[in-house]
Design a protein around this motif. Structure first.
Motif, short mmCIF file in Angstrom:
data_model
loop_
_atom_site.label_atom_id
_atom_site.label_comp_id
_atom_site.label_asym_id
_atom_site.label_seq_id
_atom_site.Cartn_x
_atom_site.Cartn_y
_atom_site.Cartn_z
N GLU A 27 2.33 -52.40 50.08
CA GLU A 27 1.31 -51.38 50.37
C GLU A 27 1.66 -50.03 49.72
O GLU A 27 1.04 -49.02 50.05
N LEU A 28 2.66 -49.99 48.86
CA LEU A 28 3.03 -48.73 48.22
C LEU A 28 1.80 -48.12 47.55
O LEU A 28 1.16 -48.77 46.72
N PRO A 29 1.44 -46.89 47.92
CA PRO A 29 0.22 -46.32 47.35
C PRO A 29 0.40 -45.91 45.89
O PRO A 29 1.52 -45.64 45.44
N ALA A 129 8.38 -47.35 42.92
CA ALA A 129 7.48 -48.08 42.01
C ALA A 129 8.25 -49.19 41.31
O ALA A 129 9.47 -49.11 41.11
N VAL A 130 7.51 -50.20 40.90
CA VAL A 130 8.10 -51.36 40.22
C VAL A 130 7.60 -51.38 38.78
O VAL A 130 6.41 -51.12 38.52
N VAL A 131 8.51 -51.66 37.88
CA VAL A 131 8.18 -51.77 36.46
C VAL A 131 8.56 -53.17 36.01
O VAL A 131 9.69 -53.62 36.25
N THR A 132 7.65 -53.86 35.37
CA THR A 132 8.02 -55.12 34.75
C THR A 132 7.64 -55.01 33.28
O THR A 132 6.64 -54.40 32.92
N SER A 133 8.50 -55.56 32.43
CA SER A 133 8.40 -55.27 31.00
C SER A 133 8.83 -56.47 30.16
O SER A 133 9.70 -57.24 30.58
N ASP A 134 8.21 -56.56 29.01
CA ASP A 134 8.65 -57.61 28.07
C ASP A 134 9.87 -57.17 27.26
O ASP A 134 10.42 -57.97 26.51
N GLN A 135 10.23 -55.90 27.40
CA GLN A 135 11.39 -55.35 26.67
C GLN A 135 12.36 -54.74 27.69
O GLN A 135 11.93 -54.24 28.73
N LYS A 161 12.08 -48.19 40.62
CA LYS A 161 12.48 -46.78 40.61
C LYS A 161 13.07 -46.44 41.97
O LYS A 161 12.47 -46.76 43.01
N GLY A 162 14.21 -45.78 41.98
CA GLY A 162 14.90 -45.47 43.22
C GLY A 162 14.08 -44.55 44.12
O GLY A 162 13.26 -43.76 43.66
N ILE A 163 14.35 -44.70 45.42
CA ILE A 163 13.59 -43.94 46.42
C ILE A 163 14.29 -42.61 46.69
O ILE A 163 15.50 -42.56 46.71
#
Ligand SMILES: C[S@@+](CC[C@H](N)C(=O)[O-])C[C@H]1O[C@@H](n2cnc3c(N)ncnc32)[C@H](O)[C@@H]1O
Length: 163
Positions: A27-29, A129-135, A161-163
């Motif tokens: 539910e992270l806005p 936040a979450v980041v997903t990447s092909d690199q 990303k750290g809180i």
């Protein structure tokens, strides 16, 4: 491994990581970012697995399948080097998820772009936040997350990303 097998595994890894990222944000806005709209396949998957979430899609041009073209308010068209630094003003709120699918056939150029993109995106991401990447990306404060089962190391990348 044949090139067909390799392509299938890359797409399976991409789907698994998108779904893991969707679970992680919960539910992270905040809106979502699709960095590299391309044909619109992963944009379409994101909107299917996260219905109701606002998604901004970035690319130097809109060349997606007609069913996968974001509306003009959510299409951020131009070179990432120009558009990413201006994102925060456009989004209204920091993003909860970024999917970066920016690689090309040029491995060195792809790595260089990702090395710039990670730190450039960091200010537009909310804590957690979450980041997903092909690199691969190496950004201070981003934690490397375990890949979903069945995704080989280095095939796709998942960060928080750290809180
Ligand atoms: C691998 S494709 C994205 C595929 C897409 N996610 C899909 O599932 O259909 C990478 C995209 O990144 C875009 N791209 C690469 N470098 C860029 C840059 N510097 N600025 C803007 N767009 C860029 C390309 O135009 C291309 O459409």
């Amino acid at each position: 491994m044949s090139r067909l097998d390799s392509a299938i595994r890359r797409l399976e890894a991409q789907r698994a990581c998108l779904e893991a990222a969707a679970r992680l944000i919960g539910e992270l806005p905040g809106p979502l970012l699709e960095v590299g709209l391309g044909n619109g396949r992963t944009f379409d998957h994101l909107r299917e697995i996260l219905p109701g979430r606002e998604i901004f899609a970035l690319d130097r041009r809109i060349a997606a399948h007609p069913d996968c073209v974001p509306d003009s308010a959510h299409a951020v068209v131009g070179d990432f080097h120009d558009t990413v630094p201006k994102l925060l003003g456009l989004l209204g709120a920091p993003a909860a998820l970024a999917h970066c699918d920016t690689g090309s056939g040029d491995r060195v150029a792809s790595l260089e772009l990702a090395a710039w993109l990670g730190p450039a995106l960091d200010p537009v991401l909310v804590a957690g936040a979450v980041v997903t990447s092909d690199q691969p990306m190496a950004v201070p404060g981003w934690q490397v997350m375990a890949l979903p089962e069945g995704v080989a190391a280095e095939r796709y990348f998942l960060y928080r990303k750290g809180i």
